[in-house]
Design a protein around this motif. Structure first.
Motif, short mmCIF file in Angstrom:
data_model
loop_
_atom_site.label_atom_id
_atom_site.label_comp_id
_atom_site.label_asym_id
_atom_site.label_seq_id
_atom_site.Cartn_x
_atom_site.Cartn_y
_atom_site.Cartn_z
N PHE A 81 0.82 -1.21 0.00
CA PHE A 81 0.00 0.00 0.00
C PHE A 81 0.85 1.26 0.00
CE2 PHE A 81 -2.59 -3.27 2.04
CZ PHE A 81 -3.77 -3.15 1.33
N ILE A 102 -0.69 -15.35 9.35
CA ILE A 102 -2.12 -15.16 9.12
C ILE A 102 -2.65 -16.22 8.16
CG2 ILE A 102 -3.88 -13.57 8.24
CD1 ILE A 102 -2.76 -12.51 10.78
N ARG B 143 -7.37 2.33 7.62
CA ARG B 143 -7.99 1.64 6.48
C ARG B 143 -7.03 0.66 5.81
NH1 ARG B 143 -9.60 4.23 0.75
NH2 ARG B 143 -10.16 2.27 -0.21
N GLU B 144 -5.80 1.11 5.57
CA GLU B 144 -4.87 0.23 4.86
C GLU B 144 -4.50 -0.98 5.71
OE1 GLU B 144 -1.69 2.56 3.14
OE2 GLU B 144 -2.99 3.01 1.44
N MET B 145 -4.48 -0.81 7.02
CA MET B 145 -4.20 -1.94 7.91
C MET B 145 -5.36 -2.94 7.85
SD MET B 145 -1.56 -2.61 9.81
CE MET B 145 -0.73 -1.49 10.91
N GLU B 147 -7.31 -3.34 5.31
CA GLU B 147 -7.22 -3.98 3.99
C GLU B 147 -6.08 -4.99 3.93
OE1 GLU B 147 -9.12 -0.62 1.04
OE2 GLU B 147 -6.98 -0.53 1.47
N LEU B 148 -4.99 -4.65 4.61
CA LEU B 148 -3.86 -5.59 4.66
C LEU B 148 -4.31 -6.91 5.29
CD1 LEU B 148 -0.71 -6.02 4.37
CD2 LEU B 148 -0.64 -5.48 6.80
N ALA B 154 -7.30 -12.80 6.86
CA ALA B 154 -7.31 -12.97 8.31
C ALA B 154 -8.74 -13.22 8.80
CB ALA B 154 -6.74 -11.73 8.99
N GLN B 158 -8.19 -13.47 14.28
CA GLN B 158 -6.82 -13.04 13.95
C GLN B 158 -6.73 -11.53 13.89
OE1 GLN B 158 -6.22 -15.29 10.31
NE2 GLN B 158 -4.59 -16.48 11.27
N LYS B 162 -4.16 -10.05 16.52
CA LYS B 162 -2.88 -9.67 15.92
C LYS B 162 -2.84 -8.21 15.49
CE LYS B 162 -1.39 -14.21 14.72
NZ LYS B 162 -0.16 -14.58 15.42
N PHE B 163 -4.01 -7.60 15.28
CA PHE B 163 -4.01 -6.20 14.84
C PHE B 163 -4.74 -5.29 15.85
CE2 PHE B 163 -3.63 -8.75 11.03
CZ PHE B 163 -2.77 -8.05 10.23
N PRO B 166 -3.71 -5.11 19.98
CA PRO B 166 -2.43 -4.44 20.24
C PRO B 166 -2.40 -2.99 19.79
CG PRO B 166 -2.13 -6.35 18.77
CD PRO B 166 -3.54 -6.38 19.23
N LEU B 167 -3.06 -2.68 18.66
CA LEU B 167 -3.09 -1.29 18.20
C LEU B 167 -3.88 -0.41 19.16
CD1 LEU B 167 -3.65 -1.76 14.35
CD2 LEU B 167 -1.66 -0.72 15.42
N PRO B 242 6.38 -1.09 24.66
CA PRO B 242 7.61 -0.29 24.54
C PRO B 242 7.76 0.34 23.16
CG PRO B 242 8.11 -2.63 24.41
CD PRO B 242 6.66 -2.52 24.78
N TRP B 243 6.97 -0.16 22.19
CA TRP B 243 7.09 0.33 20.82
C TRP B 243 6.34 1.63 20.61
CZ3 TRP B 243 2.06 0.51 19.23
CH2 TRP B 243 1.16 -0.35 19.87
N ARG B 248 8.76 5.69 23.80
CA ARG B 248 10.07 5.86 23.17
C ARG B 248 10.58 7.29 23.34
NH1 ARG B 248 9.55 5.84 17.96
NH2 ARG B 248 7.41 5.19 17.74
#
Lengths: 253, 255
Positions: A81, A102, B143-145, B147-148, B154, B158, B162-163, B166-167, B242-243, B248
């Motif tokens: 993207f 995945i 949006r792109e996440m 779509e990914l 997924a 999932q 996985k998304f 955590p986000l 920590p990310w 940071r």
């Protein structure tokens, strides 16, 4: 229809309510071909890519990928993207391997491919870096690896280099050409850069604005590997001029 | 440890100012006791104060954990279905414009004077920030996440593990930090309404006796509890995410 066409569009029309985003698109993309799609912003080129990727339902017409009607995201497709869309808590290696996780593909089987890809895009030594420790260009390289790790035959790219500086962009264009030549994948690249489109593609699909229709498919008869120093060659210039005039942007030449 | 220097300087200046005010304006001790009188009182009644502080801490933590245990799943429900969102959200917002403190007497009438009703009142005061910030966090997937994840085929689970979750953590944590501070307020209010122990109860009885040194000692204890709980959450946050930029950047500026 040719036997080895990977993507076939016939009469593809996409509507959002009353708005017609794409109208009556007919196109065939052959296996191993590099296709660029250009058009001014809002012409529906991103929509077209998402339709091919199976990320949105088609309103009208027929769209086939690998000889099957598109009914959702496929197994044999990789996407990159505009943003790298990396997960900030995963390092480079883990972000690439996300595709495998995945899709429930065994990591061990792809370990060699993972090393090869990291090496190929020059990320060796950065395997354990987190995205925020990388430059924009490197982040896009990771995204590219992630799109390729499961070895899809079709690679779709939505302006992946749009946010990068000119130098990094040219470098990544060259890398993409090399990867494409080595792997023989079919690539569809959405871009708003005429130079990028012509430099990389076998054929450039020019879309008109609102509704998006195919103005013309411009051939780029230049042998590979191409170099940026060769951009002044007549064949390149002719293709660029043609695309530019189709996009109705006379002020640019 | 260099980061400790500046807050310590602020503290010293605060105590100096306190002295200056009580000497210059000759404020009588029953209005503003001298710092050393408060320090002496804390030293003398340390075990007594600790006992009451422990009660208030229990109530705060109880209401706080309840806020998390109920607040995050509630946010999940609301973000998972637009029907549920439409059904619950307006009432949730309404419940916040309503003064929850006004419910405290009713809750005491219903559930009595024990620890339980105090935890319920604390929960009512503290849970909203957790819910709201969790909703914001769970919706922050771009949006792109999305779509990914879809392009990788997924599953819903999932996408969540996985998304989306955590986000959402950075936002959830900012709500939790507000909530932990609110929970102490909640516990004190609950004790004001009816209690036989705790720092809130002690505040009221010290007030009734014009015992200002005790009042100040209690305030000092409340501050310490608040600070300790807040930094405990910050520590946990730094361990878990920590990310994230807020963590940071903090590390780089404190160098």
């Amino acid at each position: 229809m040719s036997v080895d066409s990977v993507i076939e569009l016939s009469g593809v029309t996409q509507r959002y309510g009353d708005l017609v985003a794409l109208q009556g698109l007919d196109l065939q993309v052959n296996a191993g071909e590099f296709i660029s799609i250009v058009g001014s912003s809002g012409c529906g080129k991103s929509t077209l890519l998402r339709l091919i990727a199976g990320l949105m339902p088609l309103s009208e017409g027929e769209l086939r990928v690998n000889d099957k009607p598109v009914e959702g995201p496929g197994e044999d497709v990789g996407i990159a993207f505009q943003t790298s869309a990396l997960l900030p808590w995963r390092n480079v290696e883990q972000n690439i391997a996300l595709q495998l996780e995945i899709r429930k593909l065994p990591r061990a089987r792809f370990e060699h491919e993972l090393r090869r890809l990291i090496d190929l895009v020059g990320l060796k030594g950065f395997e354990n870096h987190k995205p925020y420790e990388l430059s924009g260009g490197m982040q896009q390289r990771v995204a590219l690896c992630r799109a390729l790790i499961h070895d899809p035959s079709l690679l779709l790219m939505d302006e992946p280099f749009g946010a990068l500086d000119a130098m990094t962009r040219e470098q990544l264009n060259l890398e993409l050409q090399r990867i494409w030549m080595e792997t023989g994948k079919t690539v569809v690249l959405i871009t708003h850069s005429i130079t990028e489109a012509v430099f990389l593609a076998d054929r450039v699909v020019v879309l008109t604005a609102r509704p998006g229709q195919i103005a013309e498919v411009v051939d780029v008869p230049v042998s590979r590997p191409r170099r940026f120093s060769g951009l002044s060659a007549p064949a390149f210039q002719q293709a660029c001029d043609r695309v530019r005039s189709l996009m109705n942007a006379p002020g640019l030449d | 440890m260099k980061t400790m220097v500046y807050p310590l300087i602020t503290f010293v200046l605060f105590v100096v100012g306190w002295y200056a005010v009580s000497i210059l304006f000759e404020v009588p001790p029953y209005l503003l006791p001298r710092p050393e009188a408060v320090a002496e009182r804390i030293y003398q009644d340390f075990a007594f104060l600790c006992h009451h502080a422990l009660v208030t801490t229990y109530e705060s933590l109880g209401g706080f954990f309840l806020s998390i245990v109920l607040g995050i799943p509630l946010a999940l429900l609301i973000t998972s279905s637009s029907i549920l969102e439409k059904a619950i959200m307006p009432w949730l917002v309404l419940s916040q414009t309503f003064p929850k403190v006004a419910l405290a007497p009713l809750i005491i009438v219903w559930f009595g004077l024990g620890m339980g009703p105090k935890i319920v009142i604390t929960f009512l005061v503290a849970f909203f920030p957790v819910v709201i910030s969790s909703i914001v966090g769970l919706r922050s997937m771009e949006r792109e996440m999305v779509e990914l994840a879809a392009s990788m085929r997924a599953t819903r689970l999932q996408v969540f593990w996985k998304f989306r979750l955590p986000l959402a953590l950075p936002s959830i944590f900012s709500g939790i930090k507000v909530s932990v501070a609110f929970s102490i307020v909640g516990a004190v209010i609950a004790e004001w309404v009816g209690a036989s122990e705790g720092l809130g109860y002690l505040l009221l009885s010290a007030n009734a006796n014009l015992d200002t040194t005790l009042l100040f000692s209690v305030l000092a204890f409340l501050t310490v509890i608040g600070v300790v709980l807040y930094y405990a959450i910050e520590y946990l946050e730094a361990l878990l995410i920590p990310w994230h930029a807020t963590i940071r950047l903090k590390e780089t500026t404190s160098l």
